[in-house]
Design an enzyme around this catalytic site. Structure first.
Site, PDB file in Angstrom:
ATOM      1  CE  LYS A  23      -3.744   0.604   3.191  1.00 59.74           C
ATOM      2  NZ  LYS A  23      -3.222   1.668   4.685  1.00 59.74           N
ATOM      3  CB  SER A  24       3.891   2.741   1.800  1.00 57.80           C
ATOM      4  OG  SER A  24       3.291   2.418   3.132  1.00 57.80           O
ATOM      5  N   GLY A  93      -5.383   7.865   5.386  1.00 60.36           N
ATOM      6  CA  GLY A  93      -4.405   9.128   6.907  1.00 60.36           C
ATOM      7  C   GLY A  93      -3.033   9.055   5.394  1.00 60.36           C
ATOM      8  NE  ARG A 121      -5.381   8.399  11.328  1.00 63.00           N
ATOM      9  CZ  ARG A 121      -5.090   7.021  10.654  1.00 63.00           C
ATOM     10  NH1 ARG A 121      -5.477   6.972   8.660  1.00 63.00           N
ATOM     11  NH2 ARG A 121      -4.140   7.220  10.964  1.00 63.00           N
ATOM     12  CB  SER A 167       4.791  10.178  11.342  1.00 62.48           C
ATOM     13  OG  SER A 167       4.451  10.330  10.512  1.00 62.48           O
ATOM     14  CD  GLN A 169       1.018   8.692   7.530  1.00 60.77           C
ATOM     15  OE1 GLN A 169      -0.223   9.202   8.370  1.00 60.77           O
ATOM     16  NE2 GLN A 169      -0.352   7.266   7.312  1.00 60.77           N
ATOM     17  CG  ASP A 318       0.882  -0.350   9.775  1.00 57.26           C
ATOM     18  OD1 ASP A 318       0.077   0.850  10.183  1.00 57.26           O
ATOM     19  OD2 ASP A 318       1.614   0.150   7.802  1.00 57.26           O
ATOM     20  CE  LYS A 345      -0.156   4.094  13.124  1.00 52.17           C
ATOM     21  NZ  LYS A 345       0.380   4.885  11.323  1.00 52.17           N
ATOM     22  NE  ARG A 349      -5.378  -0.339  13.574  1.00 50.23           N
ATOM     23  CZ  ARG A 349      -4.227  -0.092  11.979  1.00 50.23           C
ATOM     24  NH1 ARG A 349      -2.718  -0.137  12.064  1.00 50.23           N
ATOM     25  NH2 ARG A 349      -4.698   0.344  10.878  1.00 50.23           N
TER      26      ARG A 349
HETATM   27  C1  S3P Z   1       2.617   5.100   6.679  1.00 51.05           C
HETATM   28  C2  S3P Z   1       3.459   5.535   7.437  1.00 51.05           C
HETATM   29  C3  S3P Z   1       3.140   4.763   9.332  1.00 51.05           C
HETATM   30  C4  S3P Z   1       1.719   3.610   8.240  1.00 51.05           C
HETATM   31  C5  S3P Z   1       0.876   3.548   7.795  1.00 51.05           C
HETATM   32  C6  S3P Z   1       1.318   4.003   6.624  1.00 51.05           C
HETATM   33  C7  S3P Z   1       3.164   4.392   4.521  1.00 51.05           C
HETATM   34  O1  S3P Z   1       2.775   6.299   9.475  1.00 51.05           O
HETATM   35  O2  S3P Z   1       1.572   3.383   9.372  1.00 51.05           O
HETATM   36  O3  S3P Z   1       0.272   2.797   7.464  1.00 51.05           O
HETATM   37  O4  S3P Z   1       2.728   4.529   3.621  1.00 51.05           O
HETATM   38  O5  S3P Z   1       3.447   6.398   5.095  1.00 51.05           O
HETATM   39  P1  S3P Z   1       3.419   7.046   9.640  1.00 51.05           P
HETATM   40  O6  S3P Z   1       2.926   8.008   9.458  1.00 51.05           O
HETATM   41  O7  S3P Z   1       2.785   6.995  11.563  1.00 51.05           O
HETATM   42  O8  S3P Z   1       4.567   6.574   9.686  1.00 51.05           O
END
Ligand code: S3P
Length: 433
Positions: A23-24, A93, A121, A167, A169, A318, A345, A349
């Site tokens: 997914k990422s 997110g 969120r 993070s 993201q 995750d 999340k 969770r």
């Molecule tokens: C993700 C980063 C993670 C993860 C999320 C996907 C990403 O979150 O939990 O499901 O693709 O950058 P964080 O931003 O908290 O690292």
């Protein structure tokens, strides 16, 4: 609201070659293709709700997306266009936070929105640092909650930002802003979070350097002076999705599962290492290296023992819901600490795991930043997903012991649409009443 019932499983030996693509990496491949002026080719793009929403947004920004058999080809527009619609990130997110950083430096007006879970969120982790460098972003709760309105402009200032959280993201949003800033920027985080962004952008020719300094991970970004090279990528299987079946292989006696073509990026396979420390037999078979190391993971069942997990949390964030099922099957007590990020999340969770495990007759203590699980026998129960795909899938795996009904399972579509089909190869799965 759909519910699913799963029956207890007998021993199995399964080779899975259709785990959902990562997914990422899928989100990133669609968004980063807009940084080139040539078509990007992506094989095995994740066809799930979250990443299809991202692809739709990329189209609304003017890209042409063409499906050609097994691959998609994304041709970026000459100039990104201002969309007439709100950009809907759905449940994601990752999509929303990465687009904030991307759009902050693009001329135009953009509204990012999402489903009822995403609107709860926190977004200030990206909107605050972006505003500090000149981005015009607003939203509910003074820019903390979606819908978010972005008046993108060519004004971003170079920055030095020390993030208090690890993070990926936030890191990605700031790196993308850095690519459009008026000088060199520097981002650091307390612990390396997943690094797909750095690997992919370096592969596309971006001037990004990464190193550790004073126990922090640092990324230095130079602004783009020309479009990047296009991507030509095959998305590997998602280790976070594969991990549900790794847990199944570990907890059902005399079982074995082979998970094919998974990314073996160290920031993504820590949960498999924890499972190994708990006693499961885990083997990694590296096959190739393109942007990421990729290979097969084989997991064999064994009696599991309790474990304490309090480090490298961002490397297993995750997978903690599925890992908590392995902990509930282990001998002794397991503890998860320093994981308060779990509370923000797709659901809270920590409380989802605690409430559901208690319904299954497992003794659990809740902490602000984690939980303690006393291993025992997971009983059959009726539990809720709280609208969270990873909670839904974790408790269906838990049901392989004595059966389970999980309510509100539509959310599985956000990341792993063929999960049920694979689960049905291990045990009987039926729709609930
Ligand atoms: C993700 C980063 C993670 C993860 C999320 C996907 C990403 O979150 O939990 O499901 O693709 O950058 P964080 O931003 O908290 O690292």
């Amino acid at each position: 609201m759909k519910s699913l019932k799963v029956a207890p499983a007998k021993e199995f030996n399964l080779v899975i070659d259709n785990i959902a693509p990562d997914k990422s990496i899928s989100h990133r491949s669609a968004i980063f293709s807009l940084l080139s002026d040539k078509p990007s080719t992506i094989y095995n793009y994740l066809q799930a709700e979250d990443t299809l929403n991202t692809l739709k947004i990329v189209q609304e920004l003017g890209a042409n997306v063409k499906k050609e058999g097994e691959k998609i080809v994304i041709t970026p527009p000459k100039k990104l266009q201002e969309p007439t619609n709100c950009l809907d990130c759905g449940n994601s997110g990752t999509g929303m936070r990465i687009f904030c950083g991307f759009l902050a430096g693009v001329e135009g007006f953009f509204i990012l929105t999402g489903d009822k879970y995403l609107k709860r969120r926190p977004m200030d982790r990206v909107t605050e640092p972006l505003r500090e460098i000149g981005a015009k972003i607003d939203g509910r709760e003074e820019g903390n909650k979606a819908p978010l309105a972005i008046r993108g402009d060519n004004v971003l200032k170079p920055f030095k930002y020390e993030s208090s959280i690890a993070s990926a993201q936030v890191k990605t949003a700031m790196i993308l802003a850095g690519l459009r800033a008026k000088g060199e920027s520097r981002y650091s985080e307390p612990e390396l979070s997943r690094d797909h962004t750095e690997r992919m952008l370096k592969g596309m020719g971006a001037e990004i350097s990464t190193f550790f300094e004073k126990e922090r991970y640092v990324v230095e970004v130079k602004p783009l002076n020309k479009p990047l090279e296009p991507l030509n990528i095959t998305i590997p299987a998602d280790p976070s999705s594969a991990f549900f079946f790794a847990v199944a292989g570990a907890i059902i006696p005399n079982s074995q599962v082979t998970l094919k073509n998974v990314t073996l990026n160290p920031t993504r396979i820590e949960a498999f290492k924890v499972l190994e420390k708990m006693g499961a037999k885990v083997e990694y078979r590296l096959k190739e290296n393109r942007y990421e190391p990729i290979g097969d993971i084989v997991v064999k069942s064994a009696p599991l023992k309790g474990i304490e997990v309090k480090e490298k949390i961002s490397w297993l964030i995750d997978e903690l819901p599925a890992l908590s099922i392995a902990m509930a099957c282990a001998n002794g007590v397991s503890r998860v600490r320093n994981a308060k990020e779990l509370r923000v999340k797709e659901s809270d969770r920590i409380s989802s795991i605690v409430e559901n495990l208690r319904k299954c007759g497992i003794e659990v203590k809740e902490f602000a930043d984690g939980y303690e699980i006393k291993g025992g026998e997971i009983k059959k129960a009726k539990v809720n997903s709280f609208g969270d795909h990873r909670i839904a899938m974790s408790f269906l795996i838990a049901g392989l012991i004595n059966g389970m009904e999980v309510e509100d399972v539509e959310c599985i579509e956000t990341s792993f649409p063929n999960f049920q089909e694979i689960l049905a190869q291990i045990s009987e799965v039926k729709s609930g009443d």
